[in-house]
Design a protein around this motif. Structure first.
Motif, PDB file in Angstrom:
ATOM      1  N   ALA A  40       6.188  61.170  -0.539  1.00  0.00           N
ATOM      2  CA  ALA A  40       6.830  62.275   0.166  1.00  0.00           C
ATOM      3  C   ALA A  40       8.223  62.574  -0.348  1.00  0.00           C
ATOM      4  N   THR A  41       8.956  61.570  -0.829  1.00  0.00           N
ATOM      5  CA  THR A  41      10.353  61.763  -1.206  1.00  0.00           C
ATOM      6  C   THR A  41      10.492  61.658  -2.714  1.00  0.00           C
ATOM      7  N   PRO A  42      10.772  62.757  -3.429  1.00  0.00           N
ATOM      8  CA  PRO A  42      10.953  62.665  -4.875  1.00  0.00           C
ATOM      9  C   PRO A  42      12.315  62.105  -5.223  1.00  0.00           C
ATOM     10  N   LEU A  43      12.398  61.448  -6.370  1.00  0.00           N
ATOM     11  CA  LEU A  43      13.661  60.925  -6.854  1.00  0.00           C
ATOM     12  C   LEU A  43      14.407  62.009  -7.621  1.00  0.00           C
ATOM     13  N   ILE A  44      15.623  61.668  -8.069  1.00  0.00           N
ATOM     14  CA  ILE A  44      16.491  62.652  -8.712  1.00  0.00           C
ATOM     15  C   ILE A  44      16.161  62.714 -10.201  1.00  0.00           C
ATOM     16  N   PRO A  45      15.946  63.908 -10.768  1.00  0.00           N
ATOM     17  CA  PRO A  45      15.697  64.000 -12.211  1.00  0.00           C
ATOM     18  C   PRO A  45      16.940  63.635 -12.996  1.00  0.00           C
ATOM     19  N   ILE A  46      16.735  62.980 -14.120  1.00  0.00           N
ATOM     20  CA  ILE A  46      17.823  62.459 -14.956  1.00  0.00           C
ATOM     21  C   ILE A  46      17.697  63.030 -16.357  1.00  0.00           C
ATOM     22  N   SER A  47      18.826  63.464 -16.905  1.00  0.00           N
ATOM     23  CA  SER A  47      18.901  63.945 -18.286  1.00  0.00           C
ATOM     24  C   SER A  47      19.631  62.912 -19.131  1.00  0.00           C
ATOM     25  N   ARG A  48      19.116  62.665 -20.328  1.00  0.00           N
ATOM     26  CA  ARG A  48      19.705  61.682 -21.239  1.00  0.00           C
ATOM     27  C   ARG A  48      20.123  62.336 -22.556  1.00  0.00           C
ATOM     28  N   LEU A  49      20.739  63.497 -22.471  1.00  0.00           N
ATOM     29  CA  LEU A  49      21.102  64.276 -23.650  1.00  0.00           C
ATOM     30  C   LEU A  49      22.558  64.079 -24.024  1.00  0.00           C
ATOM     31  N   GLY A  50      23.093  62.888 -23.858  1.00  0.00           N
ATOM     32  CA  GLY A  50      24.483  62.626 -24.190  1.00  0.00           C
ATOM     33  C   GLY A  50      24.665  62.189 -25.636  1.00  0.00           C
ATOM     34  N   THR A  51      25.894  62.358 -26.129  1.00  0.00           N
ATOM     35  CA  THR A  51      26.259  61.960 -27.488  1.00  0.00           C
ATOM     36  C   THR A  51      27.454  61.026 -27.418  1.00  0.00           C
ATOM     37  N   PRO A  52      27.345  59.789 -27.903  1.00  0.00           N
ATOM     38  CA  PRO A  52      28.498  58.880 -27.874  1.00  0.00           C
ATOM     39  C   PRO A  52      29.425  59.106 -29.056  1.00  0.00           C
ATOM     40  N   LEU A  53      30.721  58.926 -28.816  1.00  0.00           N
ATOM     41  CA  LEU A  53      31.732  58.945 -29.876  1.00  0.00           C
ATOM     42  C   LEU A  53      32.057  57.497 -30.211  1.00  0.00           C
ATOM     43  N   ILE A  54      31.529  57.020 -31.329  1.00  0.00           N
ATOM     44  CA  ILE A  54      31.577  55.599 -31.648  1.00  0.00           C
ATOM     45  C   ILE A  54      32.724  55.290 -32.612  1.00  0.00           C
ATOM     46  N   ARG A  55      33.019  54.000 -32.699  1.00  0.00           N
ATOM     47  CA  ARG A  55      33.996  53.416 -33.618  1.00  0.00           C
ATOM     48  C   ARG A  55      35.423  53.831 -33.317  1.00  0.00           C
ATOM     49  N   GLY A  56      35.673  54.537 -32.239  1.00  0.00           N
ATOM     50  CA  GLY A  56      37.032  54.947 -31.929  1.00  0.00           C
ATOM     51  C   GLY A  56      37.797  53.913 -31.131  1.00  0.00           C
ATOM     52  N   HIS A  57      37.092  53.143 -30.281  1.00  0.00           N
ATOM     53  CA  HIS A  57      37.712  52.142 -29.428  1.00  0.00           C
ATOM     54  C   HIS A  57      36.861  50.883 -29.443  1.00  0.00           C
ATOM     55  N   SER A  58      37.514  49.778 -29.097  1.00  0.00           N
ATOM     56  CA  SER A  58      36.829  48.485 -29.066  1.00  0.00           C
ATOM     57  C   SER A  58      36.691  47.929 -27.657  1.00  0.00           C
ATOM     58  N   ARG A  59      37.329  48.553 -26.668  1.00  0.00           N
ATOM     59  CA  ARG A  59      37.234  48.099 -25.285  1.00  0.00           C
ATOM     60  C   ARG A  59      36.899  49.284 -24.383  1.00  0.00           C
ATOM     61  N   GLU A  60      36.966  49.048 -23.100  1.00  0.00           N
ATOM     62  CA  GLU A  60      36.573  50.066 -22.130  1.00  0.00           C
ATOM     63  C   GLU A  60      37.423  51.329 -22.267  1.00  0.00           C
ATOM     64  N   VAL A  61      36.746  52.462 -22.381  1.00  0.00           N
ATOM     65  CA  VAL A  61      37.407  53.768 -22.402  1.00  0.00           C
ATOM     66  C   VAL A  61      37.524  54.222 -20.952  1.00  0.00           C
ATOM     67  N   THR A  62      38.759  54.298 -20.456  1.00  0.00           N
ATOM     68  CA  THR A  62      38.969  54.555 -19.033  1.00  0.00           C
ATOM     69  C   THR A  62      39.180  56.031 -18.731  1.00  0.00           C
ATOM     70  N   THR A  63      40.224  56.613 -19.241  1.00  0.00           N
ATOM     71  CA  THR A  63      40.578  57.988 -18.903  1.00  0.00           C
ATOM     72  C   THR A  63      40.561  58.858 -20.148  1.00  0.00           C
ATOM     73  N   LEU A  64      40.362  60.155 -19.960  1.00  0.00           N
ATOM     74  CA  LEU A  64      40.313  61.111 -21.069  1.00  0.00           C
ATOM     75  C   LEU A  64      40.705  62.484 -20.546  1.00  0.00           C
ATOM     76  N   SER A  65      41.058  63.377 -21.478  1.00  0.00           N
ATOM     77  CA  SER A  65      41.536  64.703 -21.108  1.00  0.00           C
ATOM     78  C   SER A  65      41.274  65.669 -22.252  1.00  0.00           C
ATOM     79  N   TRP A  66      40.915  66.923 -21.906  1.00  0.00           N
ATOM     80  CA  TRP A  66      40.708  67.982 -22.895  1.00  0.00           C
ATOM     81  C   TRP A  66      41.983  68.786 -23.058  1.00  0.00           C
ATOM     82  N   SER A  67      42.361  69.059 -24.295  1.00  0.00           N
ATOM     83  CA  SER A  67      43.504  69.920 -24.571  1.00  0.00           C
ATOM     84  C   SER A  67      43.093  71.386 -24.446  1.00  0.00           C
TER      85      SER A  67
END
Length: 738
Positions: free
Chosen positions: A654-681
């Motif tokens: 009776a109860t459907p779950l939420i559809p999920i999209s996996r169309l993301g692109t990672p930006l690799i090799r830029g950091h070695s630890r947790e990327v916390t905050t970001l901002s667009w110019s």
């Protein structure tokens, strides 16, 4: 049933009509008998027309059984239903693995291994029954019935399992071979007649076996693409519907509907970064917050020592040119959040020392203080858009309080702030003015644990766009529920609790435990609201569904109304990726409006040491889901640590779950630890900050990004560089696709 046997019969169908007369002695019997005739009469034979043959003659041929029953049914249905022996069957029964005992026709007709074992155990007692069943006209049906009778007798006699196992171990393999061969020839002689008499079809015999699998496990049909490889016109039609498989860059034979078109060109060079070193001495400092100007190529960085740095996002080829030239000491504690006003003249800070401040950007001095309104460390700060012109600020703290400040309510000189366009400058000799709070929302979010209710930290706040700028969105660490507030409404003194305009439902799948929200982002048209959740999912909400039914509170320029805490809908869908994890509340998100014909991009930090880009254009999402729409839904259930990951999955009927999209692109090799905050110019560059003390900018260039993906590690050209990871098939030339 008791069977009477009166001696051998000359014919299988001859049954005496009445029992013979009983005589007392041979002498008396000889006197009563008539004399023996010397002449031989005509030989008595069976009648040519029997009731059985008479019935078969007038029976329609369509209703008669067909096929060669002795060798097995060879029609299509029987061949498809025939089950293959599994490898486990050779380990379970030594007789079945014996090469001298091949499968018999009775096994193909439905006689199971359990029946054969019972026949072997009781062969001494059932020999007479098998002879009678073999000589009778019922054939195999009598054999099967006899097997079932023997099974019932064995169960009623109360034989224990240990006794049965002991008897089976004492039997030799040779005796079992004889029993199997006897069963084989018996079924071969009378199998066809038994099949005709019983009226059972092979389909019914196989269906009666509960152990036989009826369908292949794990089978899934392949996608049916009607327009695949059918010419130029089919590709154009495929492109219009958004069902293209190839990305394509040069030829129309491969039309594009791939989200990697929006993200594949991002890269970062070795001189596009800034290493955060303490401004007072040696050592490193962690960047906690970022905020970009709306009209200039400047991004403000707030570190854990209370210093604000101005990061220049313009491209420079000089390796010795520093990205940061301005350092402003504002607090003595970590700056948790930063926000620029719409005219970029003011910069608000939220600090861990329970205070906030307003910087005058042209003079780089503190112009106002947000003190006395919070009793715990601040978490978020945001300027109100629209006609407020940088005078109204909202701030939230760890104790669950949201404070609304208005700089116009404080008595201050005219030159307390610099004016836009250089009309007037701030008088730096003036002391910072004290801002006044105009509205307070206590216990905006609460959590209940084992019956105890306590306030929860407000981790995210966001204003609605101009026209509805009096509406404020908030989220907390307690759960994934978002609240909508009308900041114009001040509660009366007799009201004990604050009431929001609306509260959204938690996502389906959070029934076992609650996950908090770390950040909020609103699309440029305010149609979609994106929330980063601690279950490593970015949920997308519809702002029109924050309140159901007729909602005049959401209209532009709506009048003040008393809130009633209406219930809104939960998220419509979500974004996930294998490299996206939100393990702390420092992971934030930011959205870039569409520029130069491109769609909006949602950037999210990650605990796995990379930033991820999600195109928010829903045509990409619909195209990806349409390719799987023909597949049958697989049942799945939400667990305490499992997120919903299939667009067509259902947790219950009776109860459907939420559809999920996996169309993301990672930006690799830029950091070695947790990327916390970001901002667009303002010009579309992305600035990311990480716990590795690095602040890095990312820009777009398709040729340069492709070169970094293909150059390899030899030569050192990838040193301190980063790029968008879009897969090896993306950079393949079009000529190699065939």
């Amino acid at each position: 049933m008791v069977h009477y046997h009166y001696g051998p019969s000359t014919a299988s169908d001859a049954v005496p009509s009445s029992p013979p007369a009983i005589v007392s002695s041979p002498a008396s019997s000889s006197l009563l008998l008539s004399p023996i005739r010397s002449t031989r009469r005509k030989e008595r034979r069976n009648p040519s027309v029997t009731p059985r043959r008479f019935g078969r003659f007038f029976t329609p041929r369509s209703s008669l059984p067909s096929g060669r029953s002795v060798l097995g049914m060879l029609d299509g249905a029987s061949v498809n239903n025939r089950q293959l022996a599994s490898p486990m069957s050779f380990l379970s029964d030594p007789l079945s693995s014996d090469p001298l005992c091949p499968p018999s026709p009775s096994e193909r007709l439905g006689v199971s291994g359990e029946h054969k074992r019972l026949l072997g155990e009781t062969r001494a007692e059932s020999a007479k029954r098998r002879r009678i069943a073999g000589d009778s006209q019922y054939g195999l049906q009598g054999l099967i019935n006899g097997t079932i009778i023997e099974e019932d007798l064995t169960m009623t006699e109360g034989l224990s399992e240990d006794g049965a196992k002991a008897k089976e171990t004492l039997e030799s393999l040779g005796d079992r071979r004889k029993a199997t061969l006897n069963l084989f020839f018996k079924a071969s002689r009378s199998g066809s007649r038994g099949q005709e008499k019983s009226g059972l079809t092979p389909q019914r015999l196989f269906a009666a076996d509960p152990k036989a699998p009826l369908q292949l496990e794990g089978y899934q049909p392949k996608p049916v693409r009607k327009f695949r490889d059918r010419g130029f016109e089919s590709h154009l039609l495929d492109r219009e519907h958004g069902f293209s498989l190839h990305h394509g860059r040069q030829h129309l034979s491969h039309p594009a509907c791939d989200p990697r078109v929006e993200t594949s060109s991002f890269y970062s060079r070795s001189n596009d970064l800034h290493h955060c070193v303490s401004s007072t001495g040696g050592g490193n400092t962690i960047p906690f917050s970022l905020a970009s100007c709306h009209k200039a190529s400047v991004t403000a960085i707030g570190d854990e020592q209370g210093c604000v740095r101005l990061f220049n996002t313009t491209l420079n080829d000089d390796l010795d040119d520093s990205k940061v030239d301005v350092y402003i000491s504002v607090h003595d504690n970590a700056i948790m959040d930063l926000a620029f006003s719409q005219d970029d003249m003011r910069l608000a800070t939220a600090c861990g020392d329970r205070s906030g401040r307003i910087l005058d950007v042209p003079t780089q001095t503190v112009a106002a203080e947000l003190g006395g309104g919070h009793w715990d460390s601040l978490r978020q700060v945001a300027f109100q858009p629209g006609e407020a012109a940088g005078n109204v600020i909202a701030s939230s703290d760890r104790a669950g309080r949201i404070q609304i400040w208005d700089l116009r309510c404080s008595s201050s000189p005219v030159n307390s702030f610099s004016c836009p366009s250089g009309i007037g400058q701030r008088d730096t000799s003036l002391e910072p003015l004290q801002a006044k709070g105009v509205n307070t929302i206590d216990n905006a979010h609460e959590r209940t644990v084992q019956g105890n209710t306590s306030s929860a930290s407000v981790t995210a706040i966001h204003w609605m766009p101009p026209g509805r700028e009096h509406l404020l969105l908030s989220a907390s660490e307690a759960n994934a529920s978002i609240k909508l507030w009308d900041t114009r409404y001040i509660k009366p003194r007799r009201q004990a609790e604050e009431t929001p305009l609306a509260v959204t439902q938690e996502p389906r799948g959070h029934t076992w435990r609650s996950y908090g929200i770390t950040s909020l982002a609103l699309s440029s048209d305010a149609a979609r609201l994106y929330a980063v959740c601690k279950d490593s999912t970015v949920y997308a909400y519809s702002t029109s569904h924050l309140m159901l039914g007729h909602a005049p509170e959401l209209e532009d320029g709506a009048t003040k109304r008393r809130p009633n805490g209406a219930h809104g809908l939960g998220p419509m869908y979500g974004f996930k990726h294998e490299l996206f994890r939100a393990q702390s509340f420092y992971v934030k998100c930011d959205i870039r409006p569409g520029i130069n014909g491109s769609s909006e991009l949602l950037a999210v930090g990650s605990t796995d040491g990379c930033a991820l880009l999600f195109p928010t254009d829903e045509r990409y999402i619909r195209s990806a889901w349409a390719k799987r729409s023909h597949m049958a839904p697989e049942p799945s259930f939400a667990t305490p640590s499992q997120s919903i990951s299939t667009p067509s999955a259902f947790g219950s009927s009776a109860t459907p779950l939420i559809p999920i999209s996996r169309l993301g692109t990672p930006l690799i090799r830029g950091h070695s630890r947790e990327v916390t905050t970001l901002s667009w110019s303002h010009d579309g560059k992305l600035v990311t900050a990480s716990d590795d003390y690095i602040v890095r900018q990312w820009q777009q260039d398709e040729a340069r990004a492709r070169y970094l993906r293909q150059v390899g590690e030899f030569g050192g050209e990838r040193h301190l560089a980063g790029w968008a990871d879009v897969g090896d098939d993306w950079d393949t030339p079009d000529d190699d696709d065939e």
